[in-house]
Design a protein around this motif. Structure first.
Motif, PDB file in Angstrom:
ATOM      1  N   ARG A 181      -6.836  14.237   0.724  1.00  0.00           N
ATOM      2  CA  ARG A 181      -6.042  14.086   1.953  1.00  0.00           C
ATOM      3  C   ARG A 181      -6.709  14.815   3.125  1.00  0.00           C
ATOM      4  O   ARG A 181      -6.052  15.325   4.015  1.00  0.00           O
ATOM      5  CB  ARG A 181      -4.613  14.596   1.780  1.00  0.00           C
ATOM      6  CG  ARG A 181      -3.812  13.888   0.716  1.00  0.00           C
ATOM      7  CD  ARG A 181      -3.421  12.508   1.188  1.00  0.00           C
ATOM      8  NE  ARG A 181      -2.274  11.996   0.442  1.00  0.00           N
ATOM      9  CZ  ARG A 181      -2.299  10.863  -0.217  1.00  0.00           C
ATOM     10  NH1 ARG A 181      -3.379  10.123  -0.226  1.00  0.00           N
ATOM     11  NH2 ARG A 181      -1.247  10.430  -0.852  1.00  0.00           N
ATOM     12  N   LEU A 194      -2.984   0.240  11.617  1.00  0.00           N
ATOM     13  CA  LEU A 194      -2.716   1.680  11.545  1.00  0.00           C
ATOM     14  C   LEU A 194      -2.403   2.249  12.921  1.00  0.00           C
ATOM     15  O   LEU A 194      -2.955   1.803  13.909  1.00  0.00           O
ATOM     16  CB  LEU A 194      -3.934   2.428  10.994  1.00  0.00           C
ATOM     17  CG  LEU A 194      -4.305   2.204   9.554  1.00  0.00           C
ATOM     18  CD1 LEU A 194      -5.570   2.979   9.219  1.00  0.00           C
ATOM     19  CD2 LEU A 194      -3.180   2.616   8.635  1.00  0.00           C
ATOM     20  N   LYS A 227      -1.077   3.160  -6.207  1.00  0.00           N
ATOM     21  CA  LYS A 227      -1.898   4.320  -6.577  1.00  0.00           C
ATOM     22  C   LYS A 227      -2.375   4.227  -8.023  1.00  0.00           C
ATOM     23  O   LYS A 227      -3.552   4.486  -8.308  1.00  0.00           O
ATOM     24  CB  LYS A 227      -1.123   5.617  -6.344  1.00  0.00           C
ATOM     25  CG  LYS A 227      -0.899   5.896  -4.868  1.00  0.00           C
ATOM     26  CD  LYS A 227      -0.029   7.113  -4.664  1.00  0.00           C
ATOM     27  CE  LYS A 227       0.275   7.286  -3.179  1.00  0.00           C
ATOM     28  NZ  LYS A 227       1.174   8.428  -2.943  1.00  0.00           N
ATOM     29  N   LYS A 271       0.827  -1.213   0.000  1.00  0.00           N
ATOM     30  CA  LYS A 271       0.000   0.000   0.000  1.00  0.00           C
ATOM     31  C   LYS A 271       0.862   1.263   0.000  1.00  0.00           C
ATOM     32  O   LYS A 271       1.955   1.290   0.529  1.00  0.00           O
ATOM     33  CB  LYS A 271      -0.923   0.018   1.227  1.00  0.00           C
ATOM     34  CG  LYS A 271      -1.743  -1.250   1.424  1.00  0.00           C
ATOM     35  CD  LYS A 271      -2.610  -1.552   0.234  1.00  0.00           C
ATOM     36  CE  LYS A 271      -3.378  -2.828   0.391  1.00  0.00           C
ATOM     37  NZ  LYS A 271      -2.806  -3.956  -0.281  1.00  0.00           N
ATOM     38  N   GLY A 272       0.328   2.328  -0.614  1.00  0.00           N
ATOM     39  CA  GLY A 272       0.982   3.621  -0.620  1.00  0.00           C
ATOM     40  C   GLY A 272       2.054   3.805  -1.668  1.00  0.00           C
ATOM     41  O   GLY A 272       2.581   4.898  -1.823  1.00  0.00           O
ATOM     42  N   ASN A 314      -8.733  11.923   9.303  1.00  0.00           N
ATOM     43  CA  ASN A 314      -8.785  10.453   9.262  1.00  0.00           C
ATOM     44  C   ASN A 314      -8.976   9.925   7.835  1.00  0.00           C
ATOM     45  O   ASN A 314      -9.560   8.866   7.630  1.00  0.00           O
ATOM     46  CB  ASN A 314      -9.890   9.934  10.184  1.00  0.00           C
ATOM     47  CG  ASN A 314     -11.279  10.288   9.693  1.00  0.00           C
ATOM     48  OD1 ASN A 314     -11.450  11.148   8.841  1.00  0.00           O
ATOM     49  ND2 ASN A 314     -12.275   9.627  10.245  1.00  0.00           N
ATOM     50  N   TRP A 315      -8.448  10.643   6.857  1.00  0.00           N
ATOM     51  CA  TRP A 315      -8.647  10.277   5.452  1.00  0.00           C
ATOM     52  C   TRP A 315      -8.180   8.865   5.149  1.00  0.00           C
ATOM     53  O   TRP A 315      -8.824   8.159   4.364  1.00  0.00           O
ATOM     54  CB  TRP A 315      -7.973  11.274   4.513  1.00  0.00           C
ATOM     55  CG  TRP A 315      -6.472  11.189   4.517  1.00  0.00           C
ATOM     56  CD1 TRP A 315      -5.621  11.912   5.289  1.00  0.00           C
ATOM     57  CD2 TRP A 315      -5.665  10.306   3.735  1.00  0.00           C
ATOM     58  NE1 TRP A 315      -4.323  11.545   5.036  1.00  0.00           N
ATOM     59  CE2 TRP A 315      -4.317  10.560   4.078  1.00  0.00           C
ATOM     60  CE3 TRP A 315      -5.936   9.334   2.778  1.00  0.00           C
ATOM     61  CZ2 TRP A 315      -3.254   9.875   3.500  1.00  0.00           C
ATOM     62  CZ3 TRP A 315      -4.875   8.646   2.198  1.00  0.00           C
ATOM     63  CH2 TRP A 315      -3.550   8.917   2.550  1.00  0.00           C
ATOM     64  N   LEU A 316      -7.087   8.425   5.773  1.00  0.00           N
ATOM     65  CA  LEU A 316      -6.566   7.095   5.473  1.00  0.00           C
ATOM     66  C   LEU A 316      -7.532   6.006   5.945  1.00  0.00           C
ATOM     67  O   LEU A 316      -7.752   5.016   5.245  1.00  0.00           O
ATOM     68  CB  LEU A 316      -5.183   6.898   6.105  1.00  0.00           C
ATOM     69  CG  LEU A 316      -4.487   5.577   5.782  1.00  0.00           C
ATOM     70  CD1 LEU A 316      -4.340   5.372   4.281  1.00  0.00           C
ATOM     71  CD2 LEU A 316      -3.132   5.523   6.468  1.00  0.00           C
ATOM     72  N   ARG A 317      -8.124   6.191   7.098  1.00  0.00           N
ATOM     73  CA  ARG A 317      -9.118   5.226   7.588  1.00  0.00           C
ATOM     74  C   ARG A 317     -10.324   5.162   6.647  1.00  0.00           C
ATOM     75  O   ARG A 317     -10.836   4.088   6.350  1.00  0.00           O
ATOM     76  CB  ARG A 317      -9.547   5.573   9.003  1.00  0.00           C
ATOM     77  CG  ARG A 317      -8.459   5.342  10.022  1.00  0.00           C
ATOM     78  CD  ARG A 317      -8.928   5.699  11.438  1.00  0.00           C
ATOM     79  NE  ARG A 317      -7.856   5.480  12.375  1.00  0.00           N
ATOM     80  CZ  ARG A 317      -7.554   4.293  12.906  1.00  0.00           C
ATOM     81  NH1 ARG A 317      -8.251   3.236  12.586  1.00  0.00           N
ATOM     82  NH2 ARG A 317      -6.539   4.173  13.731  1.00  0.00           N
ATOM     83  N   ALA A 337      -8.901  10.199  -0.102  1.00  0.00           N
ATOM     84  CA  ALA A 337      -7.532   9.893  -0.523  1.00  0.00           C
ATOM     85  C   ALA A 337      -7.015  10.946  -1.498  1.00  0.00           C
ATOM     86  O   ALA A 337      -5.837  11.312  -1.451  1.00  0.00           O
ATOM     87  CB  ALA A 337      -7.473   8.504  -1.153  1.00  0.00           C
ATOM     88  N   HIS A 378     -10.322   5.931   3.481  1.00  0.00           N
ATOM     89  CA  HIS A 378      -9.860   5.323   2.230  1.00  0.00           C
ATOM     90  C   HIS A 378      -9.836   3.796   2.363  1.00  0.00           C
ATOM     91  O   HIS A 378     -10.332   3.085   1.483  1.00  0.00           O
ATOM     92  CB  HIS A 378      -8.465   5.859   1.881  1.00  0.00           C
ATOM     93  CG  HIS A 378      -7.877   5.222   0.666  1.00  0.00           C
ATOM     94  ND1 HIS A 378      -8.393   5.403  -0.601  1.00  0.00           N
ATOM     95  CD2 HIS A 378      -6.821   4.375   0.517  1.00  0.00           C
ATOM     96  CE1 HIS A 378      -7.669   4.719  -1.473  1.00  0.00           C
ATOM     97  NE2 HIS A 378      -6.712   4.070  -0.826  1.00  0.00           N
ATOM     98  N   ILE A 379      -9.268   3.314   3.449  1.00  0.00           N
ATOM     99  CA  ILE A 379      -9.203   1.861   3.656  1.00  0.00           C
ATOM    100  C   ILE A 379     -10.601   1.261   3.727  1.00  0.00           C
ATOM    101  O   ILE A 379     -10.891   0.252   3.073  1.00  0.00           O
ATOM    102  CB  ILE A 379      -8.396   1.530   4.933  1.00  0.00           C
ATOM    103  CG1 ILE A 379      -6.909   1.838   4.692  1.00  0.00           C
ATOM    104  CG2 ILE A 379      -8.590   0.072   5.333  1.00  0.00           C
ATOM    105  CD1 ILE A 379      -6.068   1.774   5.958  1.00  0.00           C
TER     106      ILE A 379
END
Length: 159
Positions: free
Chosen positions: A87, A155, A36, A30-31, A91-94, A84, A96-97
């Motif tokens: 950004r 995370l 992407k 990931k990342g 808590n954008w990553l949560r 995502a 996104h997941i």
């Protein structure tokens, strides 16, 4: 070639590609730039799948429960992609997941549901087929929740 046939072909082709891309997006690290690029390809393909599915009524001739799953898929895709890209929020990553895991596994659930729609018409009526497809959706709903929980545990508390 009639419009319904073109929509069906577009839907099937993009769905097969989305199935493949979903598997790779979940497997690769990931990342990374590769993740992407795959993610954007998956999101674009899933958008085509969902839009084309919205125009398909050949099972019942009208809006049905399967179209509700299309709306859920679109919601999951937007919930995962918009944070995502922006950004934001914190808590954008949560988000996104959660959204993208749901979208990726949702396309596999839809694939299995589609298989039932293609295979079972000779044995069952449309209501029974929709019931089986909905059951597959419910099973995947719980699987998605389980996997999101596992991904979230990896995370940090405030990424």
């Amino acid at each position: 070639m009639e419009t319904a046939n073109i929509i069906s072909q577009l839907h099937i082709g993009s769905a097969l590609l989305a199935l493949l891309l979903a598997a790779f997006v979940l497997i690769v690290p990931k990342g990374t730039p590769f993740h992407k690029r795959l993610g954007y390809a998956f999101a674009s393909t899933l958008l085509i799948v969902n839009v084309s599915a919205g125009f398909m009524y050949n099972l019942t001739g009208r809006f049905n429960l399967l179209h509700v799953f299309v709306m859920i898929s679109m919601g999951s895709l937007l919930y995962g992609m918009i944070p995502a890209i922006r950004r934001k929020p914190a808590n954008w990553l949560r988000r996104h997941i959660s959204g993208m895991t749901g979208a990726a596994l949702g396309v596999w659930a839809a694939g299995l549901a589609e298989l039932t729609i293609r295979v079972l018409p000779g044995f069952m009526n449309p209501s029974q087929i929709i019931g089986i497809a909905a059951g597959i959706g419910v099973v995947f709903f719980f699987l998605i929740g389980f996997l999101i929980g596992r991904f979230m545990k990896t995370l940090p508390e405030n990424p």
